[in-house]
Design a protein around this motif. Sequence first.
Motif, PDB file in Angstrom:
ATOM      1  N   SER A  96      29.529  47.347  51.168  1.00 10.48           N
ATOM      2  CA  SER A  96      29.268  48.080  49.702  1.00 10.48           C
ATOM      3  C   SER A  96      29.949  47.068  48.834  1.00 10.48           C
ATOM      4  CB  SER A  96      29.677  49.500  49.572  1.00 10.48           C
ATOM      5  OG  SER A  96      29.176  50.459  50.467  1.00 10.48           O
ATOM      6  N   ARG A  97      31.159  46.389  49.104  1.00 12.44           N
ATOM      7  CA  ARG A  97      31.827  45.528  48.281  1.00 12.44           C
ATOM      8  C   ARG A  97      31.135  44.389  48.133  1.00 12.44           C
ATOM      9  NH1 ARG A  97      36.087  47.060  51.251  1.00 12.44           N
ATOM     10  NH2 ARG A  97      36.489  45.169  52.148  1.00 12.44           N
ATOM     11  N   ASN A  98      30.332  43.881  49.188  1.00  9.34           N
ATOM     12  CA  ASN A  98      29.644  42.514  49.028  1.00  9.34           C
ATOM     13  C   ASN A  98      28.351  42.889  48.234  1.00  9.34           C
ATOM     14  OD1 ASN A  98      31.247  41.009  50.441  1.00  9.34           O
ATOM     15  ND2 ASN A  98      30.479  41.488  52.517  1.00  9.34           N
ATOM     16  N   ARG A  99      27.813  44.026  48.273  1.00  2.23           N
ATOM     17  CA  ARG A  99      26.468  44.430  47.546  1.00  2.23           C
ATOM     18  C   ARG A  99      27.057  44.395  46.113  1.00  2.23           C
ATOM     19  NH1 ARG A  99      24.346  50.376  48.188  1.00  2.23           N
ATOM     20  NH2 ARG A  99      25.995  50.559  46.437  1.00  2.23           N
ATOM     21  N   ALA A 100      28.132  44.992  45.664  1.00  4.27           N
ATOM     22  CA  ALA A 100      28.577  45.034  44.459  1.00  4.27           C
ATOM     23  C   ALA A 100      28.693  43.446  43.885  1.00  4.27           C
ATOM     24  CB  ALA A 100      29.805  45.680  44.274  1.00  4.27           C
ATOM     25  N   ARG A 101      29.444  42.787  44.788  1.00  4.86           N
ATOM     26  CA  ARG A 101      29.463  41.295  44.316  1.00  4.86           C
ATOM     27  C   ARG A 101      28.167  40.564  43.999  1.00  4.86           C
ATOM     28  NH1 ARG A 101      28.964  37.339  47.974  1.00  4.86           N
ATOM     29  NH2 ARG A 101      29.841  35.124  47.416  1.00  4.86           N
ATOM     30  N   THR A 102      27.102  41.023  44.868  1.00  4.27           N
ATOM     31  CA  THR A 102      25.952  40.406  44.921  1.00  4.27           C
ATOM     32  C   THR A 102      25.272  40.677  43.306  1.00  4.27           C
ATOM     33  OG1 THR A 102      25.529  40.476  47.090  1.00  4.27           O
ATOM     34  CG2 THR A 102      23.568  40.214  45.715  1.00  4.27           C
ATOM     35  N   SER A 103      25.505  41.824  43.163  1.00  7.22           N
ATOM     36  CA  SER A 103      24.864  42.529  41.710  1.00  7.22           C
ATOM     37  C   SER A 103      25.874  41.917  40.647  1.00  7.22           C
ATOM     38  CB  SER A 103      25.077  44.131  41.692  1.00  7.22           C
ATOM     39  OG  SER A 103      24.717  44.765  42.816  1.00  7.22           O
ATOM     40  N   LEU A 104      26.961  41.570  40.497  1.00  2.29           N
ATOM     41  CA  LEU A 104      27.706  41.008  39.396  1.00  2.29           C
ATOM     42  C   LEU A 104      27.359  39.492  39.408  1.00  2.29           C
ATOM     43  CD1 LEU A 104      31.322  42.466  40.063  1.00  2.29           C
ATOM     44  CD2 LEU A 104      29.649  42.791  38.165  1.00  2.29           C
TER      45      LEU A 104
ATOM     46  N   ARG B 196      28.670  51.246  37.335  1.00  2.00           N
ATOM     47  CA  ARG B 196      29.917  51.361  37.760  1.00  2.00           C
ATOM     48  C   ARG B 196      31.103  50.249  37.370  1.00  2.00           C
ATOM     49  NH1 ARG B 196      30.330  52.678  44.051  1.00  2.00           N
ATOM     50  NH2 ARG B 196      29.315  50.557  44.112  1.00  2.00           N
ATOM     51  N   PHE B 197      30.428  48.918  37.347  1.00  2.00           N
ATOM     52  CA  PHE B 197      31.464  48.113  36.853  1.00  2.00           C
ATOM     53  C   PHE B 197      31.645  47.945  35.352  1.00  2.00           C
ATOM     54  CE2 PHE B 197      31.629  43.630  34.767  1.00  2.00           C
ATOM     55  CZ  PHE B 197      32.998  43.268  35.340  1.00  2.00           C
ATOM     56  N   ALA B 198      30.536  48.301  34.653  1.00  2.00           N
ATOM     57  CA  ALA B 198      30.730  48.571  33.375  1.00  2.00           C
ATOM     58  C   ALA B 198      31.604  49.580  32.906  1.00  2.00           C
ATOM     59  CB  ALA B 198      29.424  48.908  32.568  1.00  2.00           C
ATOM     60  N   ARG B 199      31.791  50.554  33.644  1.00  2.00           N
ATOM     61  CA  ARG B 199      32.941  51.611  33.400  1.00  2.00           C
ATOM     62  C   ARG B 199      34.180  51.257  33.655  1.00  2.00           C
ATOM     63  NH1 ARG B 199      28.812  54.840  35.890  1.00  2.00           N
ATOM     64  NH2 ARG B 199      29.977  54.924  38.004  1.00  2.00           N
ATOM     65  N   TRP B 200      34.203  50.570  34.609  1.00  3.17           N
ATOM     66  CA  TRP B 200      35.658  49.979  35.056  1.00  3.17           C
ATOM     67  C   TRP B 200      36.136  49.026  34.111  1.00  3.17           C
ATOM     68  CZ3 TRP B 200      37.360  45.077  36.229  1.00  3.17           C
ATOM     69  CH2 TRP B 200      38.655  45.057  36.536  1.00  3.17           C
ATOM     70  N   ALA B 201      35.298  48.071  33.502  1.00  2.52           N
ATOM     71  CA  ALA B 201      35.592  47.095  32.649  1.00  2.52           C
ATOM     72  C   ALA B 201      35.872  47.682  31.370  1.00  2.52           C
ATOM     73  CB  ALA B 201      34.419  45.997  32.422  1.00  2.52           C
ATOM     74  N   ALA B 202      35.271  48.914  30.873  1.00  2.05           N
ATOM     75  CA  ALA B 202      35.709  49.476  29.809  1.00  2.05           C
ATOM     76  C   ALA B 202      37.035  50.214  29.664  1.00  2.05           C
ATOM     77  CB  ALA B 202      34.424  50.662  29.366  1.00  2.05           C
ATOM     78  N   ALA B 203      37.360  50.590  30.655  1.00  3.34           N
ATOM     79  CA  ALA B 203      38.897  50.944  31.121  1.00  3.34           C
ATOM     80  C   ALA B 203      39.862  49.994  30.947  1.00  3.34           C
ATOM     81  CB  ALA B 203      38.792  51.770  32.250  1.00  3.34           C
ATOM     82  N   GLN B 204      39.362  48.732  31.279  1.00  6.48           N
ATOM     83  CA  GLN B 204      40.237  47.455  31.152  1.00  6.48           C
ATOM     84  C   GLN B 204      40.420  47.095  30.046  1.00  6.48           C
ATOM     85  OE1 GLN B 204      42.171  47.291  33.981  1.00  6.48           O
ATOM     86  NE2 GLN B 204      41.214  49.021  34.744  1.00  6.48           N
ATOM     87  N   GLY B 205      39.336  47.391  29.057  1.00  6.50           N
ATOM     88  CA  GLY B 205      39.376  46.758  27.625  1.00  6.50           C
ATOM     89  C   GLY B 205      38.437  45.482  27.616  1.00  6.50           C
ATOM     90  N   LEU B 206      37.471  45.298  28.635  1.00  6.61           N
ATOM     91  CA  LEU B 206      36.433  44.254  28.778  1.00  6.61           C
ATOM     92  C   LEU B 206      35.173  44.885  28.220  1.00  6.61           C
ATOM     93  CD1 LEU B 206      37.462  43.151  32.265  1.00  6.61           C
ATOM     94  CD2 LEU B 206      38.516  42.124  29.939  1.00  6.61           C
ATOM     95  N   THR B 207      35.024  44.902  26.915  1.00  4.33           N
ATOM     96  CA  THR B 207      33.910  45.345  26.388  1.00  4.33           C
ATOM     97  C   THR B 207      32.671  44.394  26.223  1.00  4.33           C
ATOM     98  OG1 THR B 207      34.715  44.797  24.238  1.00  4.33           O
ATOM     99  CG2 THR B 207      35.104  47.225  24.837  1.00  4.33           C
ATOM    100  N   GLU B 208      33.121  43.249  26.375  1.00  4.60           N
ATOM    101  CA  GLU B 208      32.161  41.877  26.283  1.00  4.60           C
ATOM    102  C   GLU B 208      31.953  41.215  27.490  1.00  4.60           C
ATOM    103  OE1 GLU B 208      29.954  41.701  23.999  1.00  4.60           O
ATOM    104  OE2 GLU B 208      30.728  43.518  22.661  1.00  4.60           O
ATOM    105  N   PRO B 209      30.950  40.682  28.131  1.00  2.00           N
ATOM    106  CA  PRO B 209      30.734  39.936  29.134  1.00  2.00           C
ATOM    107  C   PRO B 209      31.423  38.707  29.027  1.00  2.00           C
ATOM    108  CG  PRO B 209      28.582  40.688  28.718  1.00  2.00           C
ATOM    109  CD  PRO B 209      29.445  41.225  27.399  1.00  2.00           C
ATOM    110  N   SER B 210      31.615  38.236  28.051  1.00  3.82           N
ATOM    111  CA  SER B 210      32.296  36.894  27.607  1.00  3.82           C
ATOM    112  C   SER B 210      33.944  37.044  27.886  1.00  3.82           C
ATOM    113  CB  SER B 210      32.093  36.556  26.299  1.00  3.82           C
ATOM    114  OG  SER B 210      32.641  37.335  25.282  1.00  3.82           O
ATOM    115  N   ARG B 211      34.534  38.346  27.956  1.00  2.00           N
ATOM    116  CA  ARG B 211      36.010  38.369  28.158  1.00  2.00           C
ATOM    117  C   ARG B 211      36.268  38.405  29.736  1.00  2.00           C
ATOM    118  NH1 ARG B 211      38.501  42.800  24.419  1.00  2.00           N
ATOM    119  NH2 ARG B 211      40.171  41.832  25.245  1.00  2.00           N
ATOM    120  N   VAL B 212      35.154  38.649  30.629  1.00  3.05           N
ATOM    121  CA  VAL B 212      35.359  38.811  32.110  1.00  3.05           C
ATOM    122  C   VAL B 212      35.563  37.354  32.640  1.00  3.05           C
ATOM    123  CG1 VAL B 212      34.377  39.440  34.268  1.00  3.05           C
ATOM    124  CG2 VAL B 212      33.914  40.666  32.029  1.00  3.05           C
ATOM    125  N   GLU B 213      36.661  37.185  33.170  1.00  2.00           N
ATOM    126  CA  GLU B 213      37.144  36.255  33.978  1.00  2.00           C
ATOM    127  C   GLU B 213      37.288  36.410  35.453  1.00  2.00           C
ATOM    128  OE1 GLU B 213      40.669  34.724  31.989  1.00  2.00           O
ATOM    129  OE2 GLU B 213      39.513  34.243  30.218  1.00  2.00           O
TER     130      GLU B 213
END
Length: 218
Positions: free
Chosen positions: A69-77, A32-49
């Motif tokens: 649920s948000r805390n679980r997503a934070r833990t996964s990230l 789910r995070f990867a889909r959101w990041a792709a929509a933001q143009g963050l195709t590489e992990p190095s671009r995530v800040e």
Amino acid sequence: MDAAVEGFLVWARVERRLAANTCEAYARDLHRFARWAAAQGLTEPSRVEHPHVTAYLAHLADQGLSARSRNRARTSLRALFRFLVQEGHLVDDPTVLVGASKHVTPLPTVFSAAQVEALLAAPDRTTPLGLRDAAMIELMYSTGLRVSELVELAALAGAGAGGEQEAEEREEPQDSHGCTSTLQVSSLGEHLSRRRSPAPTRRGPASTQPPRARIWMV
């Protein structure tokens, strides 16, 4: 981003040997995070800040996800980016300074007066089973007993009835629900009243021992 997520999931399954349910939860959150990041143009992990991570969690809140649920997503990230740093794919972890969402425990819901009346009137008091159910419901409603406490109390009342009444109850035939008779319902009240009655005074010669000092706990 998808390749990084898949690499983390393989590491979690093979090297960490995490449970299947844990890996599935990681997969849901990270894809789910990867889909959101792709929509933001963050195709590489190095671009995530750091601002991207907080913006993603705010996005989840806007989508109606609970704090849990948000805390679980934070833990996964955090697990993903910690893995990428350990493997040398990243230098800095953008999730280090991301705090957990505050979890607010909702207040318990209560029955209305009409619902309580309907619950108390539900058992059919013309049958032994209905009398049993009515006694159980009214006792739980009046005293706040848990179900486990109610079951133990019923066993205690049956064991403490004593005398001729206990013998009569044992001779009563049982129905298909294991309910003997209305005597079991009345024996509970007698047992409780017997428990509440003051203990009989001990008779005998007066003790010659000096009275012991009493310690009062305040």
